[in-house]
Write a protein that holds these residues in place. Structure first.
Motif, short mmCIF file in Angstrom:
data_model
loop_
_atom_site.label_atom_id
_atom_site.label_comp_id
_atom_site.label_asym_id
_atom_site.label_seq_id
_atom_site.Cartn_x
_atom_site.Cartn_y
_atom_site.Cartn_z
N THR A 7 0.84 -1.19 0.00
CA THR A 7 0.00 0.00 0.00
C THR A 7 0.88 1.25 0.00
O THR A 7 2.07 1.19 0.34
CB THR A 7 -0.90 0.04 1.24
OG1 THR A 7 -0.06 0.16 2.40
CG2 THR A 7 -1.78 -1.20 1.34
N ASP A 8 0.29 2.38 -0.36
CA ASP A 8 1.03 3.64 -0.33
C ASP A 8 1.55 3.93 1.07
O ASP A 8 2.67 4.38 1.24
CB ASP A 8 0.16 4.79 -0.82
CG ASP A 8 -0.14 4.70 -2.32
OD1 ASP A 8 0.61 3.99 -3.04
OD2 ASP A 8 -1.12 5.33 -2.76
N ALA A 9 0.72 3.66 2.07
CA ALA A 9 1.14 3.90 3.46
C ALA A 9 2.33 3.02 3.83
O ALA A 9 3.26 3.46 4.51
CB ALA A 9 -0.02 3.66 4.41
N ARG A 10 2.30 1.78 3.39
CA ARG A 10 3.40 0.85 3.70
C ARG A 10 4.69 1.28 3.01
O ARG A 10 5.77 1.23 3.59
CB ARG A 10 3.00 -0.57 3.27
CG ARG A 10 4.02 -1.61 3.64
CD ARG A 10 4.04 -1.84 5.15
NE ARG A 10 4.89 -2.97 5.42
CZ ARG A 10 5.89 -2.95 6.29
NH1 ARG A 10 6.11 -1.88 7.01
NH2 ARG A 10 6.63 -3.99 6.48
N ALA A 45 2.82 12.64 -3.49
CA ALA A 45 3.77 12.06 -2.54
C ALA A 45 3.77 10.54 -2.67
O ALA A 45 4.83 9.91 -2.63
CB ALA A 45 3.42 12.49 -1.11
N ALA A 46 2.60 9.95 -2.84
CA ALA A 46 2.51 8.49 -2.99
C ALA A 46 3.19 8.04 -4.28
O ALA A 46 3.92 7.05 -4.29
CB ALA A 46 1.04 8.05 -2.97
N ARG A 50 6.50 5.58 -4.56
CA ARG A 50 6.54 4.35 -5.36
C ARG A 50 7.71 4.37 -6.34
O ARG A 50 8.42 3.39 -6.50
CB ARG A 50 5.23 4.15 -6.12
CG ARG A 50 4.11 3.65 -5.24
CD ARG A 50 2.89 3.23 -6.07
NE ARG A 50 1.91 2.61 -5.18
CZ ARG A 50 1.94 1.35 -4.79
NH1 ARG A 50 2.90 0.56 -5.20
NH2 ARG A 50 1.04 0.88 -3.97
N GLU A 51 7.91 5.52 -6.99
CA GLU A 51 9.01 5.63 -7.95
C GLU A 51 10.36 5.55 -7.26
O GLU A 51 11.28 4.92 -7.79
CB GLU A 51 8.88 6.93 -8.74
CG GLU A 51 7.70 6.89 -9.70
CD GLU A 51 7.49 8.19 -10.45
OE1 GLU A 51 8.48 8.85 -10.80
OE2 GLU A 51 6.32 8.54 -10.69
N LEU A 52 10.48 6.15 -6.09
CA LEU A 52 11.74 6.07 -5.35
C LEU A 52 12.03 4.63 -4.95
O LEU A 52 13.16 4.17 -5.05
CB LEU A 52 11.72 6.97 -4.11
CG LEU A 52 12.96 6.88 -3.22
CD1 LEU A 52 14.24 7.20 -4.00
CD2 LEU A 52 12.82 7.76 -2.01
N LEU A 53 11.01 3.91 -4.53
CA LEU A 53 11.20 2.51 -4.17
C LEU A 53 11.73 1.72 -5.37
O LEU A 53 12.65 0.91 -5.23
CB LEU A 53 9.89 1.92 -3.65
CG LEU A 53 10.00 0.61 -2.90
CD1 LEU A 53 10.75 0.81 -1.58
CD2 LEU A 53 8.62 0.04 -2.62
#
Length: 140
Positions: A7-10, A45-46, A50-53
Protein backbone atom coordinates in the motif's frame (compact mmCIF):
# COMPACT_ATOMS: atom_id res chain seq x y z
CA UNK A 1 8.45 -2.60 -10.47
CA UNK A 2 6.87 -1.87 -7.11
CA UNK A 3 4.97 -4.77 -5.58
CA UNK A 4 1.29 -3.91 -6.14
CA UNK A 5 0.46 -5.58 -2.81
CA UNK A 6 2.33 -2.81 -0.98
CA UNK A 7 0.00 0.00 0.00
CA UNK A 8 1.03 3.64 -0.33
CA UNK A 9 1.14 3.90 3.46
CA UNK A 10 3.40 0.85 3.70
CA UNK A 11 5.75 2.20 1.03
CA UNK A 12 5.98 5.55 2.84
CA UNK A 13 6.72 3.68 6.05
CA UNK A 14 9.46 1.63 4.35
CA UNK A 15 11.11 4.77 2.93
CA UNK A 16 10.89 6.56 6.25
CA UNK A 17 12.42 3.56 8.00
CA UNK A 18 15.28 3.41 5.48
CA UNK A 19 15.94 7.12 5.93
CA UNK A 20 15.73 7.23 9.73
CA UNK A 21 17.94 4.15 10.07
CA UNK A 22 20.84 6.11 8.57
CA UNK A 23 22.97 7.85 11.23
CA UNK A 24 23.19 10.98 9.06
CA UNK A 25 19.43 11.43 8.84
CA UNK A 26 18.88 13.52 11.99
CA UNK A 27 21.41 16.15 10.96
CA UNK A 28 19.95 16.25 7.44
CA UNK A 29 16.38 16.58 8.75
CA UNK A 30 17.36 19.44 11.06
CA UNK A 31 19.33 21.27 8.40
CA UNK A 32 16.55 21.02 5.81
CA UNK A 33 13.56 21.28 8.13
CA UNK A 34 11.88 23.66 5.69
CA UNK A 35 11.23 20.68 3.41
CA UNK A 36 8.78 19.40 6.01
CA UNK A 37 6.62 22.47 5.44
CA UNK A 38 6.61 22.11 1.64
CA UNK A 39 3.09 21.11 0.63
CA UNK A 40 2.87 18.15 -1.72
CA UNK A 41 -0.51 16.62 -2.54
CA UNK A 42 -0.94 13.16 -1.06
CA UNK A 43 -1.33 11.50 -4.47
CA UNK A 44 1.93 13.05 -5.72
CA UNK A 45 3.77 12.06 -2.54
CA UNK A 46 2.51 8.49 -2.99
CA UNK A 47 3.61 8.43 -6.64
CA UNK A 48 7.06 9.80 -5.75
CA UNK A 49 7.38 7.21 -2.99
CA UNK A 50 6.54 4.35 -5.36
CA UNK A 51 9.01 5.63 -7.95
CA UNK A 52 11.74 6.07 -5.35
CA UNK A 53 11.20 2.51 -4.17
CA UNK A 54 11.67 1.33 -7.76
CA UNK A 55 14.85 3.41 -8.08
CA UNK A 56 16.26 2.09 -4.81
CA UNK A 57 15.53 -1.47 -5.89
CA UNK A 58 17.86 -0.99 -8.87
CA UNK A 59 20.64 -1.48 -6.33
CA UNK A 60 20.80 -5.17 -5.31
CA UNK A 61 21.86 -4.21 -1.76
CA UNK A 62 19.01 -1.73 -1.29
CA UNK A 63 16.60 -4.18 -2.90
CA UNK A 64 17.49 -6.80 -0.30
CA UNK A 65 17.02 -4.30 2.54
CA UNK A 66 13.65 -3.23 1.17
CA UNK A 67 12.48 -6.83 0.73
CA UNK A 68 13.56 -7.67 4.28
CA UNK A 69 11.73 -4.63 5.68
CA UNK A 70 8.63 -5.43 3.64
CA UNK A 71 8.50 -8.90 5.22
CA UNK A 72 8.63 -7.57 8.79
CA UNK A 73 5.86 -6.12 10.87
CA UNK A 74 4.94 -2.51 10.25
CA UNK A 75 7.90 -0.50 11.66
CA UNK A 76 5.57 2.23 12.88
CA UNK A 77 4.50 -0.07 15.70
CA UNK A 78 7.97 -0.23 17.21
CA UNK A 79 9.34 3.30 16.99
CA UNK A 80 6.98 5.23 19.24
CA UNK A 81 5.62 7.14 16.24
CA UNK A 82 8.99 8.53 15.13
CA UNK A 83 8.93 6.99 11.67
CA UNK A 84 5.36 8.05 10.95
CA UNK A 85 6.16 11.63 12.02
CA UNK A 86 8.92 12.05 9.41
CA UNK A 87 7.46 13.89 6.42
CA UNK A 88 7.79 11.72 3.33
CA UNK A 89 9.39 14.59 1.37
CA UNK A 90 12.23 14.76 3.91
CA UNK A 91 12.74 11.00 3.62
CA UNK A 92 12.67 11.13 -0.19
CA UNK A 93 15.18 13.97 -0.46
CA UNK A 94 17.43 12.31 2.11
CA UNK A 95 17.44 9.03 0.22
CA UNK A 96 18.20 10.93 -3.01
CA UNK A 97 20.82 13.20 -1.44
CA UNK A 98 23.58 12.08 -3.81
CA UNK A 99 21.51 13.58 -6.64
CA UNK A 100 20.29 16.74 -4.93
CA UNK A 101 22.29 19.80 -3.92
CA UNK A 102 20.98 22.48 -1.60
CA UNK A 103 22.08 26.12 -1.75
CA UNK A 104 21.32 28.51 1.10
CA UNK A 105 20.46 32.09 0.20
CA UNK A 106 21.37 35.15 2.30
CA UNK A 107 17.75 35.39 3.49
CA UNK A 108 17.99 31.89 4.98
CA UNK A 109 15.90 30.14 2.34
CA UNK A 110 17.11 27.02 0.58
CA UNK A 111 17.26 26.36 -3.14
CA UNK A 112 17.17 22.85 -4.50
CA UNK A 113 19.31 21.86 -7.47
CA UNK A 114 18.84 18.51 -9.15
CA UNK A 115 22.05 16.90 -10.34
CA UNK A 116 21.94 14.48 -13.23
CA UNK A 117 24.91 12.24 -13.78
CA UNK A 118 25.64 10.32 -16.99
CA UNK A 119 25.10 7.01 -15.19
CA UNK A 120 21.62 7.94 -13.88
CA UNK A 121 19.00 5.38 -14.78
CA UNK A 122 15.87 6.31 -16.69
CA UNK A 123 13.76 5.70 -13.56
CA UNK A 124 15.98 7.97 -11.48
CA UNK A 125 16.00 10.72 -14.09
CA UNK A 126 12.18 10.66 -14.29
CA UNK A 127 11.87 10.75 -10.50
CA UNK A 128 14.29 13.66 -10.18
CA UNK A 129 12.41 15.62 -12.84
CA UNK A 130 9.11 15.14 -11.00
CA UNK A 131 10.66 16.09 -7.69
CA UNK A 132 12.23 19.15 -9.27
CA UNK A 133 8.86 20.35 -10.52
CA UNK A 134 7.38 20.12 -7.01
CA UNK A 135 10.03 21.89 -4.97
CA UNK A 136 11.03 25.54 -4.80
CA UNK A 137 14.22 26.25 -6.70
CA UNK A 138 13.75 23.13 -8.79
CA UNK A 139 14.35 23.22 -12.52
CA UNK A 140 10.82 22.20 -13.47
Amino acid sequence: MTDPALTDARISGLLRTLATADPDFDAFAQRYASLAAQPIPEDQAAALSRELLDVLRESPEQGERIDALAQTADPQRFDGGLVSSVPVLVAITFLLRTHIRFKRHADGTWELEIEHKPADSKLLTQLLQKLSSLLPGGEG
